[in-house]
Design an enzyme around this catalytic site. Structure first.
Site, short mmCIF file in Angstrom:
data_model
loop_
_atom_site.label_atom_id
_atom_site.label_comp_id
_atom_site.label_asym_id
_atom_site.label_seq_id
_atom_site.Cartn_x
_atom_site.Cartn_y
_atom_site.Cartn_z
N ASP A 173 0.84 -1.20 0.00
CA ASP A 173 0.00 0.00 0.00
C ASP A 173 0.88 1.26 0.00
OD1 ASP A 173 -2.36 1.41 0.19
OD2 ASP A 173 -2.48 1.25 2.38
N GLU A 209 -2.41 2.22 -4.84
CA GLU A 209 -1.98 3.63 -4.83
C GLU A 209 -3.15 4.51 -5.22
OE1 GLU A 209 -2.70 4.10 -8.21
OE2 GLU A 209 -0.91 5.37 -8.47
N GLY A 211 -5.28 4.75 -7.53
CA GLY A 211 -5.55 5.21 -8.89
C GLY A 211 -4.82 6.48 -9.27
N ASP A 231 -10.22 5.19 -0.88
CA ASP A 231 -10.95 4.21 -0.07
C ASP A 231 -12.47 4.36 -0.23
OD1 ASP A 231 -8.37 3.84 0.73
OD2 ASP A 231 -8.80 3.90 2.87
C1 GLA Z 1 -5.14 2.89 3.09
C2 GLA Z 1 -5.74 1.78 2.26
C3 GLA Z 1 -6.73 1.01 3.11
C4 GLA Z 1 -6.04 0.45 4.34
C5 GLA Z 1 -5.38 1.58 5.11
C6 GLA Z 1 -4.51 1.03 6.23
O1 GLA Z 1 -6.08 3.85 3.44
O2 GLA Z 1 -6.38 2.31 1.13
O3 GLA Z 1 -7.32 -0.01 2.33
O4 GLA Z 1 -5.10 -0.51 3.93
O5 GLA Z 1 -4.55 2.36 4.26
O6 GLA Z 1 -3.87 2.04 6.93
#
Ligand code: GLA
Length: 408
Positions: A173, A209, A211, A231
């Site tokens: 991530d 990332e 998008g 998210d």
């Molecule tokens: C980002 C990701 C989430 C999750 C959080 C964890 O926001 O998009 O899916 O993994 O980090 O901190």
């Protein structure tokens, strides 16, 4: 005579070549490129991930064990939900003296290897979370009090540790590795891809990332799936907003093993009603999205379970003919999304985004046997047009099969 025959054959050959070229131009994904050849994610992966359920500080090994047990007990595992993924905040605040990552001792007293064993013993697969830079997203967004637990400079060590723990899935991530660590997305994600490729143990590679750099245009050779948006929150506005961002990325996904990821499911969470859950789940299936449940599998209502466990909709998610679902039309509150199926039919989602019942129709040339994938009933046949009056914040999800002769 011979010359005439040859000319006919040549003409026929030219016609075939032209037909193939036209079909290829129509069906070949715009961004077709070789995909990561690790043999994984042959169809969109499915499972459970801790983040949408417990976020950062609620994550414990017991939560993970309970989820694994419930996936088995509820039949979700057998419906396809195989990966149990531990998201951010599993890590102790610092690395060990030899530089190894280690789990938070209070929340994961038994350690990760034992937890992976527990998950594997139930016929499930085990996944974990890491980041290419120096900060995990929870360090950035949730003030998670840790330092040095990103994989930057530890890529090989971390990949080898994950393999020793029998990890089957890595969520890698981005967070803020560009601004904080000056990393380049493609290069950093490729570094970990190459470390995973060295291992004897196959690890599905999911990158995230949000998008930002249009990863659908470059990530196929790098990862098995790539997030296409920020998210997803557990509310209708967020479902519609993420959905809208999927309208233009359809050409870049598909077999073998490379999928657009519009983020994990929020079915059963937040303010989503069951109609909204069904619409969300239907559209994610139409998009060939990875399906990761994000509500506590041991606390799902019967209705949530019927939604997540709808095998006809799961089959739609796992079917890939020549392109994930696309938006066919949009007018006011009425949207039509459709997807070709490998049996020559289509699935059509008639989506009402608004608050009053709305008649929605679309043109699909031909005569079709129609099945409603939420009513689980055959609703008769349709010629050229399918339509329904769709309830507010709902979808009518129809599977169209070529008209059987006996019904003609
Ligand atoms: C980002 C990701 C989430 C999750 C959080 C964890 O926001 O998009 O899916 O993994 O980090 O901190």
């Amino acid at each position: 005579m011979r010359i005439a025959a040859k000319t006919r054959n040549q003409r026929r050959g030219t016609r075939i070549v032209l037909t193939v070229l036209v079909l290829a131009a129509f069906f070949w994904p715009v961004g077709a490129m070789p995909s990561l050849a690790n043999g994984l994610a042959v169809t969109p992966p499915m499972g459970w991930n801790s983040w949408n359920q417990v976020g950062c500080y609620g994550l414990t090994e017991q939560v993970v064990r309970d989820a694994a047990d419930a996936l088995v007990k509820t039949g979700m595992r057998d419906a396809g939900y195989r990966y149990v993924v531990v998201d951010d905040c599993w890590q102790a605040p610092t690395r060990a003296t030899d530089g190894s990552l280690r789990p938070d001792p209070a929340r994961f007293p038994g350690g990760i290897a034992a937890l992976a064993d527990y998950v594997h013993a139930r016929g499930l697969l085990f996944g974990i979370y890491a980041v290419p830079g120096s900060r995990t997203c929870a360090m950035a967004s949730n003030a998670y009090p840790a330092s040095g637990i990103g994989s930057l400079g530890h890529e090989r060590q971390d990949a080898e540790l994950f393999a020793r723990w029998s990890v089957d899935y890595l969520k890698y991530d981005w967070c803020d590795a560009d601004t904080v660590d000056s990393l380049d997305r493609k290069a950093a994600f490729t570094t970990m891809r190459d470390e995973l490729a060295r291992l004897d143990h196959p690890i599905l590679y999911a990158i995230s990332e949000y998008g930002a750099s249009s990863p659908w245009t470059w990530a196929r050779p790098v990862a098995n799936l790539w997030r296409t948006t920020n998210d997803l929150s557990p509310d209708w506005a967020s479902v519609l907003s993420v959905l809208a961002q999927q309208a233009d990325v359809a050409g870049y996904t598909g077999v073998p093993g490379g999928w657009n990821d519009p983020d994990m499911l929020q079915v059963g969470n937040g303010s989503l009603t069951e109609d909204e859950n069904r619409a969300h789940f239907s559209l994610w299936a139409l998009l060939n999205a990875p399906l990761f449940a994000g509500a506590a599998p041991d606390k799902l209502t019967a209705a949530n379970l019927a939604t997540l466990g709808n095998r006809e909709v799961i089959a739609l998610d796992q079917d890939f003919a020549h392109g994930q679902g696309r938006r066919w039309s949009s007018s006011g509150d009425a949207q039509v999304w459709g997807k070709p199926l490998s049996d020559g039919g289509f699935t059509v989602a008639l989506l009402n985004t608004g608050t009053t019942p709305t008649p929605i129709s679309t043109t699909v040339p031909g005569t079709w046997r129609v099945r409603d994938l939420w009513q689980h009933t055959d609703t008769g046949s349709a010629t050229d047009v399918v339509s329904a009056t769709v309830a507010p914040h709902s979808v009518t999800l129809l599977r169209l099969c070529r008209q059987a002769k006996s019904l003609a």
